[in-house]
Design an enzyme around this catalytic site. Structure first.
Site, PDB file in Angstrom:
ATOM      1  N   MET A 206       0.814  -1.209   0.000  1.00  0.00           N
ATOM      2  CA  MET A 206       0.000   0.000   0.000  1.00  0.00           C
ATOM      3  C   MET A 206       0.852   1.266   0.000  1.00  0.00           C
ATOM      4  O   MET A 206       0.558   2.224  -0.710  1.00  0.00           O
ATOM      5  CB  MET A 206      -0.936   0.001   1.212  1.00  0.00           C
ATOM      6  CG  MET A 206      -1.856  -1.225   1.300  1.00  0.00           C
ATOM      7  SD  MET A 206      -2.973  -1.396  -0.103  1.00  0.00           S
ATOM      8  CE  MET A 206      -4.110  -0.058   0.211  1.00  0.00           C
TER       9      MET A 206
ATOM     10  N   SER B 233       7.398  -1.187   8.251  1.00  0.00           N
ATOM     11  CA  SER B 233       6.710  -1.525   7.009  1.00  0.00           C
ATOM     12  C   SER B 233       7.731  -1.738   5.897  1.00  0.00           C
ATOM     13  O   SER B 233       8.663  -0.944   5.743  1.00  0.00           O
ATOM     14  CB  SER B 233       5.742  -0.416   6.600  1.00  0.00           C
ATOM     15  OG  SER B 233       5.261  -0.634   5.282  1.00  0.00           O
TER      16      SER B 233
END
Length: 338
Positions: free
Chosen positions: A119, A183
Site C-alpha cells: 500500500m 513496514s
C-alpha cells in the site's frame, strides 16, 4: 456462518475480485453503520465480549484489537467496538497526505489465508485525521491507538521531525501511539529500526502518552535484542510484534503467483514467525515490556497460542478479512487470565 457463507463471498467478488475495492466498500458501509446508533446496538449485542485487562496504564474491555491498516483514516471508528474489538488502531498516518503506491497493491491469497500488500502508507494525513477525531463524540468506549509512519517525501535524516509533526497533531486524541518503523513498503523505513535512528526517534516521542514500537518479523534475534535495549532505555510502553514479512514461506501451491507480488505478507503463513518473535521479546525483556501480538491469527487457537507466547494483547487484520467478527469474540474467549 453468515459472514463466511454470504458476506465474504460477496465482498471477494466485487469488481472482479479487486481486494482493495472490497476493502474500501466494507469500510464505507461500516462508516454508514457508525452513524446509526440502533444498528451499532444490534452489533454490540451480537458480537460484544467482556474480558477486561489493564495494559500500559490503559483499561481494555477485552484484549483483541483491530490492527492498523484496516481503517487508516478513522472513517468507521464507532463501528469497530460494536463488532467486538477491545481497542482500535488507526493509521498508519503520515505528516503529509500521500496516495501510496500505484494500484493494484493489495492481493488475497485465499488458499493460504494470507494477503500481500504494498500500500505504501496511503492516507489523508495527520491533520485530516485530527480533524475527523475532533468531530467524533467521545469517548469511543475502547482505547484508540494511532500508528505513525514517515512520509515518503521526507528524507531519512528528517524522520524525527516528520513523526513529531504527526504526533503533535494527534496527541490529544490517541490513547497510545505506535511508531511504525517496520513496514517494507516505504523505501528506507526499516533503517529506523537501527539503534541510532530509533534512539533519536524515541527520545523525541516518549513522554506524555504510551509509545509502542512496531517491529519487523524479518529481523534476526541479535537485531531484535538491540532494538529492545533501546526501547527499554527510552521507556517505551510496549512492542507490537510483528509487521508484515518479506518472506514467502508456507504458501499453498495455488497462491504462488499471487505470492510473487512485491510487498509484505500477512496471515496464516506468518503465524509461527510472529509467535517466535513475541516469545523472544518476552524472554529477552523478562516480561517487563508489554507485547501486542499480531500476525497470522486466523483461529481462536492462534490467539491462545499468541497469549501463551507472552502477548498481553493481540490484533487482527487478515484473520478478520477471512473470518469476520466471529473471530474477534472467539479470540477474546481464548485469552488466558493475565
Amino acid at each position: 456462518m453468515l459472514f463466511e457463507r454470504v458476506v465474504r463471498p460477496t465482498l471477494f467478488r466485487l469488481k472482479g475480485g479487486d481486494a482493495e475495492a472490497a476493502h474500501e466498500f466494507a469500510v464505507r458501509r461500516l462508516a454508514g453503520l457508525a452513524r446509526m446508533p440502533a444498528a451499532l446496538a444490534v452489533l454490540r449485542a451480537r458480537y460484544g465480549v467482556s474480558a477486561p485487562r489493564t495494559v500500559f496504564g490503559l483499561r481494555f474491555p477485552n484484549p483483541v484489537g483491530l490492527a492498523a491498516g484496516m481503517d487508516k483514516d478513522g472513517l468507521a471508528l464507532p463501528a469497530w467496538p460494536a463488532l467486538g474489538f477491545g481497542f482500535v488502531e488507526v493509521g498508519t498516518v503520515t505528516a503529509h497526505p500521500q496516495p501510496g503506491n500505484p494500484r493494484p497493491r493489495l492481493f488475497r491469497l485465499p488458499d493460504s489465508g494470507a494477503v500481500v500488500n504494498r500500500m505504501g502508507f496511503n492516507n489523508a494525513g495527520a491533520g485530516a485525521l485530527a480533524a475527523r477525531l475532533a468531530a467524533l463524540p467521545r469517548p469511543l468506549g475502547v482505547p484508540l491507538g494511532i500508528s505513525l509512519g514517515k512520509s515518503r517525501i521526507t528524507p531519512l535524516e528528517e524522520a524525527v521531525e516528520d513523526y513529531q509533526t504527526s504526533y503533535r497533531a494527534l496527541r490529544e486524541y490517541g490513547d497510545y501511539f505506535a511508531v511504525n518503523v517496520s513496514s517494507p513498503n516505504t523505501p528506507g523505513l526499516r533503517e529506523l529500526q537501527d539503534r541510532a535512528h530509533l534512539d533519536a526517534l524515541l527520545a523525541a516521542l516518549v513522554g506524555e502518552k504510551p509509545i509502542l514500537v512496531k517491529i519487523a518479523p524479518d529481523l534476526p534475534e541479535p537485531a531484535i535484542a538491540e532494538l529492545l535495549e533501546v526501547c527499554l532505555a527510552r521507556g517505551v510502553a510496549g512492542v507490537i510484534a510483528t509487521n508484515t514479512t518479506l518472506a514467502r514461506d508456507g504458501l499453498a501451491p495455488a497462491d504462488q503467483a499471487g505470492g510473487a507480488e512485491a510487498g509484505g505478507l500477512s496471515g496464516r503463513p506468518l503465524a509461527d514467525r510472529a509467535r517466535e518473535v513475541v516469545a523472544f521479546v518476552h524472554r529477552e525483556t523478562d516480561g517487563r515490556l508489554p507485547i501486542v501480538g499480531v500476525g497470522g491469527i486466523v483461529t481462536p487457537d492462534d490467539a491462545g497460542r499468541m497469549f501463551d507466547a507472552g502477548a498481553s494483547l493481540v490484533q487482527l487484520y487478515t484473520g478478520f478479512v477471512y473470518r469476520g467478527p466471529a473471530l474477534v469474540r472467539a479470540a477474546a474467549a481464548a485469552a488466558r487470565t493475565p
